[in-house]
Scaffold this motif. Sequence first.
Motif, PDB file in Angstrom:
ATOM      1  N   LEU A 145       0.993  -1.057  -0.178  1.00  0.00           N
ATOM      2  CA  LEU A 145       0.028  -0.092  -0.076  1.00  0.00           C
ATOM      3  C   LEU A 145       0.848   1.294   0.175  1.00  0.00           C
ATOM      4  CD1 LEU A 145      -2.625  -1.094   2.868  1.00  0.00           C
ATOM      5  CD2 LEU A 145      -2.688  -1.617   0.475  1.00  0.00           C
ATOM      6  N   ILE A 179      -2.536   4.533  -2.736  1.00  0.00           N
ATOM      7  CA  ILE A 179      -3.415   5.064  -1.779  1.00  0.00           C
ATOM      8  C   ILE A 179      -3.249   6.444  -1.548  1.00  0.00           C
ATOM      9  CG2 ILE A 179      -4.010   4.717   0.676  1.00  0.00           C
ATOM     10  CD1 ILE A 179      -4.245   2.077  -0.685  1.00  0.00           C
ATOM     11  N   MET A 181      -3.306   8.794   0.591  1.00  0.00           N
ATOM     12  CA  MET A 181      -3.214   9.198   1.940  1.00  0.00           C
ATOM     13  C   MET A 181      -3.251  10.334   2.151  1.00  0.00           C
ATOM     14  SD  MET A 181      -0.309   6.642   3.252  1.00  0.00           S
ATOM     15  CE  MET A 181       0.068   4.906   2.703  1.00  0.00           C
ATOM     16  N   VAL A 200      -3.652   5.320   8.201  1.00  0.00           N
ATOM     17  CA  VAL A 200      -3.218   3.815   7.974  1.00  0.00           C
ATOM     18  C   VAL A 200      -3.582   2.955   9.138  1.00  0.00           C
ATOM     19  CG1 VAL A 200      -1.101   2.497   7.651  1.00  0.00           C
ATOM     20  CG2 VAL A 200      -1.169   4.815   6.570  1.00  0.00           C
ATOM     21  N   LEU A 203      -6.886   1.937   7.983  1.00  0.00           N
ATOM     22  CA  LEU A 203      -6.851   1.140   6.700  1.00  0.00           C
ATOM     23  C   LEU A 203      -6.706  -0.363   7.426  1.00  0.00           C
ATOM     24  CD1 LEU A 203      -4.137   2.765   4.485  1.00  0.00           C
ATOM     25  CD2 LEU A 203      -6.711   2.819   4.114  1.00  0.00           C
ATOM     26  N   SER A 206      -9.361  -2.156   8.946  1.00  0.00           N
ATOM     27  CA  SER A 206     -10.084  -2.876   7.934  1.00  0.00           C
ATOM     28  C   SER A 206      -9.791  -4.118   7.306  1.00  0.00           C
ATOM     29  CB  SER A 206     -10.468  -1.547   6.843  1.00  0.00           C
ATOM     30  OG  SER A 206     -11.057  -2.379   5.736  1.00  0.00           O
ATOM     31  N   GLY A 241      -9.749   6.133   7.703  1.00  0.00           N
ATOM     32  CA  GLY A 241      -8.829   5.318   6.943  1.00  0.00           C
ATOM     33  C   GLY A 241      -9.896   3.923   6.700  1.00  0.00           C
ATOM     34  N   HIS A 242     -10.374   3.474   8.000  1.00  0.00           N
ATOM     35  CA  HIS A 242     -11.022   2.455   7.886  1.00  0.00           C
ATOM     36  C   HIS A 242     -11.982   2.671   6.798  1.00  0.00           C
ATOM     37  CE1 HIS A 242     -14.447  -0.109   9.275  1.00  0.00           C
ATOM     38  NE2 HIS A 242     -13.467  -1.006   9.686  1.00  0.00           N
ATOM     39  N   TRP A 244     -12.315   4.348   4.272  1.00  0.00           N
ATOM     40  CA  TRP A 244     -11.758   4.314   2.774  1.00  0.00           C
ATOM     41  C   TRP A 244     -11.301   3.038   2.233  1.00  0.00           C
ATOM     42  CZ3 TRP A 244      -7.796   3.070  -0.169  1.00  0.00           C
ATOM     43  CH2 TRP A 244      -7.636   3.732  -1.601  1.00  0.00           C
ATOM     44  N   ALA A 245     -10.936   2.161   3.215  1.00  0.00           N
ATOM     45  CA  ALA A 245     -10.476   0.797   3.000  1.00  0.00           C
ATOM     46  C   ALA A 245     -11.681  -0.158   2.587  1.00  0.00           C
ATOM     47  CB  ALA A 245      -9.403   0.016   4.089  1.00  0.00           C
ATOM     48  N   LEU A 249     -10.707  -0.902  -1.331  1.00  0.00           N
ATOM     49  CA  LEU A 249     -10.051  -1.903  -1.255  1.00  0.00           C
ATOM     50  C   LEU A 249     -10.516  -3.128  -1.210  1.00  0.00           C
ATOM     51  CD1 LEU A 249      -6.914  -0.785   1.253  1.00  0.00           C
ATOM     52  CD2 LEU A 249      -6.851  -0.820  -1.293  1.00  0.00           C
TER      53      LEU A 249
END
Lengths: 652, 322
Positions: A145, A179, A181, A200, A203, A206, A241-242, A244-245, A249
């Motif tokens: 990532l 990513i 970020m 992160v 991320l 997740s 972050g969570h 987004w992932a 992802l």
Amino acid sequence: MDRQTLKEPRQEQVRRARVAKPKAVSTRKTGQRRGPRAAPKQAVTLKEHVVEIVSDSGEGAQRCGQSFGSVAARMGNGIWTVEIIPAEIQPPARSIAGASGNRIRVASERVTNGGDEADLVVAFNEQVLLGRYRAKELKPGCVILLEDKWRTDPDADIAVSYAHVYDELVAEGYKVHEIPMESECVKYVPDPRRGKNMFVLGLLCSIYSLDLEMAREQIRFVFRKKDAKVIDLNLELLEAGHDWAEENLDIKYAIPASKPKDPQIVMNGNTALALGVLASGMEVCAMYPITPATSASHYLSDIFERVGCVVHQAEDEIAACAFAIGASYAGKCAVTITSGPGLSLKQEGIGLAVMSEIPLVVVDVQRGGPSTGQPTKAEQGDLLSACFGGHGDAPKVVMAASTIEDCFYSVIMARKIAETFNMVVMVLTDASLATAQQPFPRPDFNEQWLAPPIDQSAVPEGASPYDWDPRTGLAPRFIPGQPNGMHCLTGLAHDRLSHVAYDPEINQEGIRNRSLKLATFQKTLKAPAIFGDEDGDLLIVGWGSTKGAIEEAVERLRADGKRVSSLHLKFLQPMPSGMKDMFRRFDKVMTVENTWSDSLDSEVFDEDSRRYAGLALLLRARFLVDVDCWGEVKGQSIKPGKIVRAVLERLP
Amino acid sequence: MGIPVSECLLKLMAEGYTLDDYRGDIPPRWCTGCGDNGILAAVQRLCRDEQLPPERTVFVSGIGCSSRFPHYMNAYGFHGLHGRALPVAEGVKLRRPDLHVFVSTGDGDCCSIGAAHWIHAIRYNMDMTVLMHDNQIYGLTKKQASPTSPRGVKSNTTPRGTYLDPLNPLSVTLGVANVSFVAQAADWIPELLYDIISEAYHHKGFSFVRILQRCPEFMPHQFDPWVQNPDKMLLLTHEKGVQLSAGLSKVYRKQEAHDPGDLHRAREIASLSEQIPVGILYRDSDVPCYEDVRMVDRLHTPDVIKGVLEEEFDKFTIWPSE
């Protein structure tokens, strides 16, 4: 010159970058930020994963990694974290050697070492990623990532470099996910350099299906000294972050936890060491700053005064040792904590303590040597200097901690041995234990750990200070303040009255008794247990921090049908009885040590010139067994996979 | 209370320490005429006069002729490593303020191999009496130049004479932060030697006494000009320093009323080149001692230790998390 390249010259890569486009589909532009939640992804169940987070120094990858490890540990996963530390405090940004961060091995079961190469890497720029790639720390084809902001960096060199590294890694089969970020974090914080790390963490929560509420608790704990605004901001970043992932992802793992029954604590080896000093009842720690030992003294300085004790930062290593000797002589058994170069400087003092039979605990948190060597890196190169580094015949106890938990208990045991036998006890740990973290059962306080109050009662009239017992070599210890015990302790050869010995027989007698004392101590040692079968094709012998990796390698080899076992030594000097019989039951015996030994890969390295690793040399000399050895000096813990390979080369 | 004076005296006779109580069980093995013998006599007298219990008195030394000192005392002695007497003594004193700590060191031991410890020991200002026997030569190893050897001294390592000016132990000591007591004595003025060592003993802090000490073997005439001509000596007197007896005053006519609180003048006196000053150059009783600074008002009992350990374990406990 080659900061920007994997392999090829710079002109070439510039040319390629100008024409090239990303060769693989990236996740860079997929998904809508904050869009409707995608359907729940099916998590792939794993037994374990090695995760790395690397950034420039100061971007918080270490804190992110530690938090990730803590959350996983609190969920009941086995973890082992290793710090990735650049040598400089502020290395230049975006440099290969400047990678700073953390490697976390997360597993269903308890883990005893850092494992093999990384399965998933989070990198804040492509240069630190390149550093890890070149160090061969990435598993082929692993998930990466990567912060994508560099692709559009106004500095053309940077953009070129980024694109090039990206292309190369994709071409080599790595699953690189770009990513955004920075562009995501900037929605929450003005300076995303300070905050990306919690994004992160989100991320990773997740990806690894970690409990977000536990992560929130962790953030509240980590920032407990900051005000509520800071905590809220970091919580927001975590959740961003969570989310987004979750939305963007397509990676989802689950590493089922198996919660241990007993309360667990998690810390690094140096913290455990410092707590061991406190728990041993020692009152004085005299030290001089040296990497990687100092953090033990930092922590001890923080807590030691609460039990009325002192960490004395001396003017140098020699003074630290002499100070500890003075305190011990006056009845307050002391410890001095150092690393290789400091151990060399202390050797004269250690010899004095041996000669005059003053109890003393010396801890050597080994680092790469010789000379200044690799101060932040792991190595086990001090075994022989711990055993024989002083001049003359100076018998002392040398023991090694093999786990983080063991760092705690070893100091307690060392103090006890030192004061029971009036001896110097060396405790060896190393940089890999010093900074690695692992949970272990919370110790149950035991009053027996502590030193008894010092004896100030009168010594029987006429008693002599070195009245060596003919069977054990043990002599009493007269502590200043004890009436009738007055004598002049000396580093000169001395008789039972501590008078300077001019008679050759007396010198011989003194040396014999100090040796006898070590032999007496040896009689108290239990033979270590063999890990695996009691006989077989090959026995690996190890000491210190390599225990977890060796035993994991043995497990893998045995699962593969190989008849391999291992033996791990806590006491290196003296060694317990019964080992020769164990060796006899194996066709081959070899040591695995994190230190140099010649391998027969050159014409001039042959049986006559070959230099063996420390433990191999000791075993060969003591047991007259043809002990082979393998090791490396790459500044890091030896990986189980490498041990497996080294062993396979030696099996029929 | 009702104890008659005669009984007190009897008690004193019965229990008081005499000079013999401080004599070690082996006779000194210094050379005949060595200044160290006089220092030993002065210290034994001090112990007797102060009635120091031998079991509560510790003499720490390094290596060298001076450092044989503890062997000749009846007390706890620590004859350790060359140059390292001071850190050993610090370690002794830190947790055992009940012990009287003396250090015997020499010009090589203190000003050369142990110089780093010397500088820092001044700064720590731990309560101990440091006697620096300065004969300006290495004796035990048979005549090599020391850092305090005057320029031009021929020795086995400097057969054509030393090349450098000597280090001045007084100026050095007076230049270090936290300096609290500096004095100079000479073995050939035993009366003052005793008085100065006594003042040093009574000072709470790091009391540094440089004692000019004759080496009849390797530097037999080094101090002759001063021994033979008392006018080349400068005796420092003051109501806050040492006072001279009538007899001494008659012999040593060069005197200066020097206030030991005057650091500036002390540094000037330390730098005199022709005259040798004897007396107390500097004293500041207000400098805190390291052992007091580091003393924490916390008990070191199993309960306290357990309490702190449990508090710390709590911080690191991950499971059960609450």
